[in-house]
Scaffold this motif. Structure first.
Motif, mmCIF file in Angstrom:
data_model
loop_
_atom_site.group_PDB
_atom_site.id
_atom_site.type_symbol
_atom_site.label_atom_id
_atom_site.label_comp_id
_atom_site.label_asym_id
_atom_site.label_seq_id
_atom_site.Cartn_x
_atom_site.Cartn_y
_atom_site.Cartn_z
ATOM 1 N N GLY A 8 0.770 -1.235 0.000
ATOM 2 C CA GLY A 8 0.000 0.000 0.000
ATOM 3 C C GLY A 8 0.800 1.283 0.000
ATOM 4 O O GLY A 8 0.228 2.367 -0.109
ATOM 5 N N GLY A 9 2.115 1.204 0.115
ATOM 6 C CA GLY A 9 2.916 2.420 0.096
ATOM 7 C C GLY A 9 2.990 3.007 -1.308
ATOM 8 O O GLY A 9 2.518 2.409 -2.278
ATOM 9 N N GLY A 10 3.590 4.186 -1.407
ATOM 10 C CA GLY A 10 3.744 4.813 -2.710
ATOM 11 C C GLY A 10 3.951 6.307 -2.602
ATOM 12 O O GLY A 10 4.229 6.831 -1.525
ATOM 13 N N LEU A 11 3.798 6.962 -3.739
ATOM 14 C CA LEU A 11 3.949 8.407 -3.845
ATOM 15 C C LEU A 11 2.569 9.051 -3.876
ATOM 16 O O LEU A 11 1.704 8.632 -4.657
ATOM 17 C CB LEU A 11 4.725 8.755 -5.109
ATOM 18 C CG LEU A 11 4.832 10.246 -5.461
ATOM 19 C CD1 LEU A 11 5.624 10.993 -4.402
ATOM 20 C CD2 LEU A 11 5.473 10.406 -6.840
ATOM 21 N N VAL A 12 2.368 10.062 -3.051
ATOM 22 C CA VAL A 12 1.079 10.755 -2.994
ATOM 23 C C VAL A 12 1.330 12.238 -2.787
ATOM 24 O O VAL A 12 2.329 12.633 -2.181
ATOM 25 C CB VAL A 12 0.204 10.160 -1.868
ATOM 26 C CG1 VAL A 12 0.840 10.392 -0.502
ATOM 27 C CG2 VAL A 12 -1.208 10.710 -1.914
ATOM 28 N N CYS A 38 7.224 4.242 11.861
ATOM 29 C CA CYS A 38 7.815 4.870 10.690
ATOM 30 C C CYS A 38 9.237 5.309 11.023
ATOM 31 O O CYS A 38 9.571 5.561 12.185
ATOM 32 C CB CYS A 38 6.980 6.055 10.205
ATOM 33 S SG CYS A 38 6.996 7.498 11.267
ATOM 34 N N GLN A 39 10.045 5.360 9.979
ATOM 35 C CA GLN A 39 11.427 5.802 10.134
ATOM 36 C C GLN A 39 11.821 6.649 8.937
ATOM 37 O O GLN A 39 11.855 6.153 7.806
ATOM 38 C CB GLN A 39 12.383 4.616 10.282
ATOM 39 C CG GLN A 39 13.798 5.023 10.620
ATOM 40 C CD GLN A 39 14.652 3.845 11.060
ATOM 41 O OE1 GLN A 39 14.336 2.684 10.799
ATOM 42 N NE2 GLN A 39 15.741 4.130 11.752
ATOM 43 N N ALA A 40 12.071 7.914 9.198
ATOM 44 C CA ALA A 40 12.533 8.831 8.164
ATOM 45 C C ALA A 40 14.061 8.815 8.142
ATOM 46 O O ALA A 40 14.697 8.456 9.140
ATOM 47 C CB ALA A 40 12.017 10.236 8.436
ATOM 48 N N CYS A 95 5.455 -2.591 9.774
ATOM 49 C CA CYS A 95 4.440 -3.285 10.557
ATOM 50 C C CYS A 95 5.122 -4.062 11.686
ATOM 51 O O CYS A 95 6.197 -4.642 11.478
ATOM 52 C CB CYS A 95 3.684 -4.238 9.626
ATOM 53 S SG CYS A 95 2.521 -5.321 10.421
ATOM 54 N N ASN A 96 4.523 -4.065 12.855
ATOM 55 C CA ASN A 96 5.051 -4.783 14.019
ATOM 56 C C ASN A 96 3.911 -5.575 14.650
ATOM 57 O O ASN A 96 2.857 -5.001 14.944
ATOM 58 C CB ASN A 96 5.632 -3.779 15.011
ATOM 59 C CG ASN A 96 6.076 -4.412 16.307
ATOM 60 O OD1 ASN A 96 5.543 -4.102 17.361
ATOM 61 N ND2 ASN A 96 7.056 -5.298 16.248
ATOM 62 N N VAL A 97 4.149 -6.860 14.835
ATOM 63 C CA VAL A 97 3.099 -7.739 15.356
ATOM 64 C C VAL A 97 3.663 -8.616 16.464
ATOM 65 O O VAL A 97 4.755 -9.183 16.311
ATOM 66 C CB VAL A 97 2.538 -8.629 14.229
ATOM 67 C CG1 VAL A 97 1.625 -9.714 14.800
ATOM 68 C CG2 VAL A 97 1.789 -7.796 13.209
ATOM 69 N N PHE A 98 2.916 -8.731 17.554
ATOM 70 C CA PHE A 98 3.279 -9.641 18.630
ATOM 71 C C PHE A 98 2.403 -10.888 18.519
ATOM 72 O O PHE A 98 1.176 -10.789 18.479
ATOM 73 C CB PHE A 98 3.108 -8.972 19.986
ATOM 74 C CG PHE A 98 4.171 -7.963 20.279
ATOM 75 C CD1 PHE A 98 4.002 -6.633 19.908
ATOM 76 C CD2 PHE A 98 5.356 -8.328 20.889
ATOM 77 C CE1 PHE A 98 4.988 -5.699 20.159
ATOM 78 C CE2 PHE A 98 6.350 -7.398 21.141
ATOM 79 C CZ PHE A 98 6.161 -6.079 20.771
ATOM 80 N N GLN A 113 8.952 -5.922 6.309
ATOM 81 C CA GLN A 113 10.130 -5.471 5.568
ATOM 82 C C GLN A 113 10.118 -3.961 5.338
ATOM 83 O O GLN A 113 11.141 -3.384 4.958
ATOM 84 C CB GLN A 113 10.209 -6.201 4.215
ATOM 85 C CG GLN A 113 9.288 -5.661 3.119
ATOM 86 C CD GLN A 113 7.838 -6.074 3.276
ATOM 87 O OE1 GLN A 113 7.468 -6.788 4.208
ATOM 88 N NE2 GLN A 113 6.993 -5.612 2.351
ATOM 89 N N GLY A 114 8.986 -3.339 5.570
ATOM 90 C CA GLY A 114 8.882 -1.895 5.376
ATOM 91 C C GLY A 114 8.322 -1.538 4.024
ATOM 92 O O GLY A 114 8.572 -2.221 3.024
ATOM 93 N N THR A 115 7.558 -0.467 3.982
ATOM 94 C CA THR A 115 7.023 0.039 2.723
ATOM 95 C C THR A 115 7.215 1.556 2.697
ATOM 96 O O THR A 115 6.959 2.234 3.691
ATOM 97 C CB THR A 115 5.541 -0.344 2.552
ATOM 98 O OG1 THR A 115 5.076 0.076 1.261
ATOM 99 C CG2 THR A 115 4.647 0.262 3.630
ATOM 100 N N GLN A 116 7.685 2.062 1.581
ATOM 101 C CA GLN A 116 8.008 3.482 1.461
ATOM 102 C C GLN A 116 6.749 4.299 1.204
ATOM 103 O O GLN A 116 5.955 3.986 0.315
ATOM 104 C CB GLN A 116 9.006 3.713 0.331
ATOM 105 C CG GLN A 116 9.349 5.176 0.069
ATOM 106 C CD GLN A 116 10.187 5.788 1.188
ATOM 107 O OE1 GLN A 116 11.152 5.170 1.635
ATOM 108 N NE2 GLN A 116 9.833 6.994 1.619
ATOM 109 N N VAL A 117 6.600 5.362 1.981
ATOM 110 C CA VAL A 117 5.550 6.354 1.751
ATOM 111 C C VAL A 117 6.232 7.689 1.492
ATOM 112 O O VAL A 117 7.027 8.158 2.318
ATOM 113 C CB VAL A 117 4.605 6.462 2.962
ATOM 114 C CG1 VAL A 117 3.660 7.651 2.791
ATOM 115 C CG2 VAL A 117 3.824 5.175 3.140
ATOM 116 N N THR A 118 5.948 8.272 0.337
ATOM 117 C CA THR A 118 6.524 9.556 -0.032
ATOM 118 C C THR A 118 5.406 10.540 -0.314
ATOM 119 O O THR A 118 4.537 10.271 -1.158
ATOM 120 C CB THR A 118 7.429 9.431 -1.266
ATOM 121 O OG1 THR A 118 8.462 8.482 -0.998
ATOM 122 C CG2 THR A 118 8.060 10.767 -1.607
#
Length: 121
Positions: A8-12, A38-40, A95-98, A113-118
């Motif tokens: 679901g990530g992407g450029l918006v 999130c991590q910038a 995403c983090n799940v216990f 694994q992470g998804t980029q949001v720009t």
């Protein structure tokens, strides 16, 4: 082993919306809290939103009123609806799940694994 697949990530453009999804699969007995971080670039990873197994939610101050976290327990999936996006929301979202693999094992935290949001015009 539990696998997390994010999408679901992407450029918006600023003011736009995105919806992130994270599906957990593998050997799963139960899932507890699910969260998004999130991590910038050059910054520490920080909590965006979390949701417990009973539906209680918690949000980072910068996203309150704009982002909504939800989960579908039947699908072992957590969502993050992101509205009114700002350039400062640009980051990799994790995403983090216990989860517990069986009734005898302890709770283990897993990361996607992470998804980029720009967010940019």
């Amino acid at each position: 082993h539990v696998q997390l697949v994010e999408s679901g990530g992407g450029l918006v453009q600023p003011g736009g919306s995105l919806r992130l999804s994270c599906a957990a699969s593998g050997i799963i007995f139960s899932i507890g809290t699910m969260a998004w971080y999130c991590q910038a670039p050059g910054k520490q990873r920080e909590l965006v939103a979390a949701i417990t197994s009973t539906g209680s939610t918690n949000y980072g101050d910068s996203v309150k009123g704009r982002f909504t976290i939800s989960r579908d327990n039947a699908k072992n999936t957590v969502y993050l609806q992101m509205n009114s996006l700002k350039p400062e929301d640009t980051a990799v979202y994790y995403c983090n799940v216990f989860a517990r693999r069986d009734r005898y094992s302890g709770v283990v935290g897993y990361w996607g694994q992470g998804t980029q949001v720009t967010v940019s015009s």
